[in-house]
Write a protein that holds these residues in place. Structure first.
Motif, mmCIF file in Angstrom:
data_model
loop_
_atom_site.group_PDB
_atom_site.id
_atom_site.type_symbol
_atom_site.label_atom_id
_atom_site.label_comp_id
_atom_site.label_asym_id
_atom_site.label_seq_id
_atom_site.Cartn_x
_atom_site.Cartn_y
_atom_site.Cartn_z
ATOM 1 N N ALA A 199 0.732 -1.182 -0.270
ATOM 2 C CA ALA A 199 -0.402 0.143 -0.276
ATOM 3 C C ALA A 199 1.049 1.346 0.001
ATOM 4 C CB ALA A 199 -0.247 0.092 1.414
ATOM 5 N N VAL A 200 2.108 1.161 0.333
ATOM 6 C CA VAL A 200 2.760 2.263 0.850
ATOM 7 C C VAL A 200 3.708 2.644 -0.818
ATOM 8 C CG1 VAL A 200 5.721 3.039 2.253
ATOM 9 C CG2 VAL A 200 3.411 2.393 2.809
ATOM 10 N N LYS A 201 3.684 1.868 -1.001
ATOM 11 C CA LYS A 201 4.630 2.084 -2.214
ATOM 12 C C LYS A 201 3.465 1.875 -3.653
ATOM 13 C CE LYS A 201 6.665 -0.670 -6.206
ATOM 14 N NZ LYS A 201 5.714 -0.993 -7.707
ATOM 15 N N ALA A 202 2.223 1.927 -3.749
ATOM 16 C CA ALA A 202 1.242 2.286 -4.784
ATOM 17 C C ALA A 202 0.543 3.614 -3.603
ATOM 18 C CB ALA A 202 -0.248 1.591 -4.011
ATOM 19 N N ALA A 203 0.474 3.945 -2.369
ATOM 20 C CA ALA A 203 0.513 5.710 -2.450
ATOM 21 C C ALA A 203 1.232 6.328 -3.140
ATOM 22 C CB ALA A 203 -0.274 5.748 -0.666
ATOM 23 N N VAL A 204 2.682 6.205 -3.064
ATOM 24 C CA VAL A 204 3.477 6.910 -3.507
ATOM 25 C C VAL A 204 3.504 7.360 -4.990
ATOM 26 C CG1 VAL A 204 6.536 6.725 -3.623
ATOM 27 C CG2 VAL A 204 5.194 6.239 -1.670
ATOM 28 N N GLU A 205 2.818 5.700 -6.084
ATOM 29 C CA GLU A 205 2.599 6.411 -7.150
ATOM 30 C C GLU A 205 1.775 7.243 -7.548
ATOM 31 O OE1 GLU A 205 2.840 1.830 -8.597
ATOM 32 O OE2 GLU A 205 4.928 1.450 -8.302
ATOM 33 N N ASN A 206 0.785 6.827 -6.565
ATOM 34 C CA ASN A 206 -0.731 7.573 -7.212
ATOM 35 C C ASN A 206 -0.298 9.097 -6.874
ATOM 36 O OD1 ASN A 206 -2.427 5.813 -8.161
ATOM 37 N ND2 ASN A 206 -2.742 4.867 -6.342
ATOM 38 N N ILE A 207 0.580 9.402 -5.550
ATOM 39 C CA ILE A 207 1.586 10.980 -5.027
ATOM 40 C C ILE A 207 2.195 11.072 -6.430
ATOM 41 C CG2 ILE A 207 2.570 12.425 -3.818
ATOM 42 C CD1 ILE A 207 1.555 10.117 -1.688
ATOM 43 N N GLU A 208 2.656 11.102 -7.123
ATOM 44 C CA GLU A 208 3.492 10.919 -7.958
ATOM 45 C C GLU A 208 3.074 11.659 -9.595
ATOM 46 O OE1 GLU A 208 6.426 8.196 -7.993
ATOM 47 O OE2 GLU A 208 7.481 8.526 -6.959
ATOM 48 N N LEU A 209 0.975 10.567 -8.958
ATOM 49 C CA LEU A 209 0.318 11.231 -10.597
ATOM 50 C C LEU A 209 -0.071 12.815 -10.451
ATOM 51 C CD1 LEU A 209 -1.590 7.289 -11.212
ATOM 52 C CD2 LEU A 209 1.013 8.926 -12.734
ATOM 53 N N ASN A 210 -0.071 13.673 -9.172
ATOM 54 C CA ASN A 210 -0.527 14.788 -8.745
ATOM 55 C C ASN A 210 0.442 15.583 -8.719
ATOM 56 O OD1 ASN A 210 -3.647 13.530 -8.658
ATOM 57 N ND2 ASN A 210 -2.772 12.008 -7.827
ATOM 58 N N ASP A 211 0.849 16.468 -9.779
ATOM 59 C CA ASP A 211 1.613 17.160 -9.395
ATOM 60 C C ASP A 211 1.549 18.358 -7.777
ATOM 61 O OD1 ASP A 211 2.607 16.143 -11.586
ATOM 62 O OD2 ASP A 211 2.216 18.330 -12.352
#
Length: 317
Positions: A210-222
């Motif tokens: 989940a931590v990895k997924a959250a980081v990846e999703n955060i990076e989609l939103n400047d």
């Protein structure tokens, strides 16, 4: 590459817990087929969310499809998955009909399946969740878009517990807050907090996936790239003073979080909780009041509840 599809038929209230078990067991993604999504779609109040076919949905319970690479030996994993799902009954969760089915699926079919289920969704007046692969134009000047890849972690905005959490954040964020998101999953609540004007956001999850997924999703939103994401067991060891603690997790996990949230919240701070099945609402309300919280608001969507509680100001304690 070939993939193995494991289908679990379970109850609506067990969806989050079963999904987490599947991800923790090595699934590379889960898709949730809930007939209520089909039945409620025309009247959801947000316009068309996606094109659905009633034939895709079971009339009993919810089907969770989890995808595993065929390099994993599933016959060794399935017994442990079944055992962990059965253990959910000890937390008071209804898991019926609790059936398991295994199929082989080609990679290209899996990719197509994802895109059938996820389309832009207006979840509140100002927040719209948009899958990472879709083009989208703002519908009004005040709209804030949350880009997500709904592949690896629960929390895409479509489930009532997530929608209730997003609605609460939109209602209570005023700007410049410090917010702690406990059990962040996909990171959607943390990203929404930044979209709504929060200054500092810290996201925690016990699960490294989940931590990895959250980081990846955060990076989609400047606008959200300064969110701090860490693996952590609830708020243990966290000393940050927060204006808001938000948690969209099971009721049984909210209970030990209550004193931890009370400790880190500033006087007057808010504790926003969701993931509470209706028959556990009174238990959570009782535990929060016992801790010293004042209940501000209780909302319900389908069988799920959210609670907004406030830590008293120093002079009120």
């Amino acid at each position: 590459m070939k993939w193995i599809e494991l289908q679990i038929q379970t109850s609506n209230e067990a969806v989050e817990a079963v999904s987490n078990i599947l991800i923790e067991s090595g699934s590379q993604g889960v898709a949730i087929e809930d007939r209520q999504d089909f039945l409620n779609n025309p009247d959801d109040g947000f316009g068309e969310i996606w094109a659905l076919d009633e034939a895709d949905f079971s009339k009993e319970g919810v089907i969770i499809k989890a995808y595993f690479p065929d390099t994993l030996f599933l016959p060794e994993l399935v017994p442990n998955i079944k055992l962990r799902i059965n253990e959910l009954k000890t937390f008071g969760l209804d898991i019926a009909p609790n059936s398991v089915k295994v199929d082989e699926v080609a990679e290209e079919n899996w990719a197509t399946a994802w895109k059938k289920y996820y389309h832009p969704l207006q979840v509140t007046r100002f927040l719209t969740v948009v899958p990472s692969w879709e083009e989208y134009e703002l519908q009004h000047p005040d709209e804030r878009v949350i880009r997500l890849d709904p592949g690896l972690a629960f929390g895409t905005g479509t489930h009532p517990t997530t929608m209730l959490s997003l609605q609460a954040l939109e209602t209570y964020i005023r700007g410049d807050e410090t917010i702690l998101d406990v059990g962040t999953g996909s990171g959607v609540l943390s990203i929404a907090s930044k979209a709504l004007g929060a200054k500092h956001v810290h996201a925690y999850d016990l699960d490294d996936v989940a931590v990895k997924a959250a980081v990846e999703n955060i990076e989609l939103n400047d606008y959200a790239t300064d969110i701090i994401v860490k693996a952590n067991d609830l708020l243990k060891g966290v000393t940050i003073e927060a204006d808001i603690v938000v948690a969209n997790i099971l009721a049984e996990i909210i209970i030990p979080l209550i004193p931890e949230a009370f400790e880190v919240l500033k006087p007057g701070g808010l504790f926003l909780t969701s993931g509470i099945i209706e028959d556990k609402k009174e238990l959570i309300l009782s535990e929060q009041k016992k801790q010293g919280f004042t209940i501000i608001q209780v909302q319900q969507m389908k069988d799920w509840c959210s609670i907004v509680a406030q830590k008293p100001l120093a002079e009120d304690e």
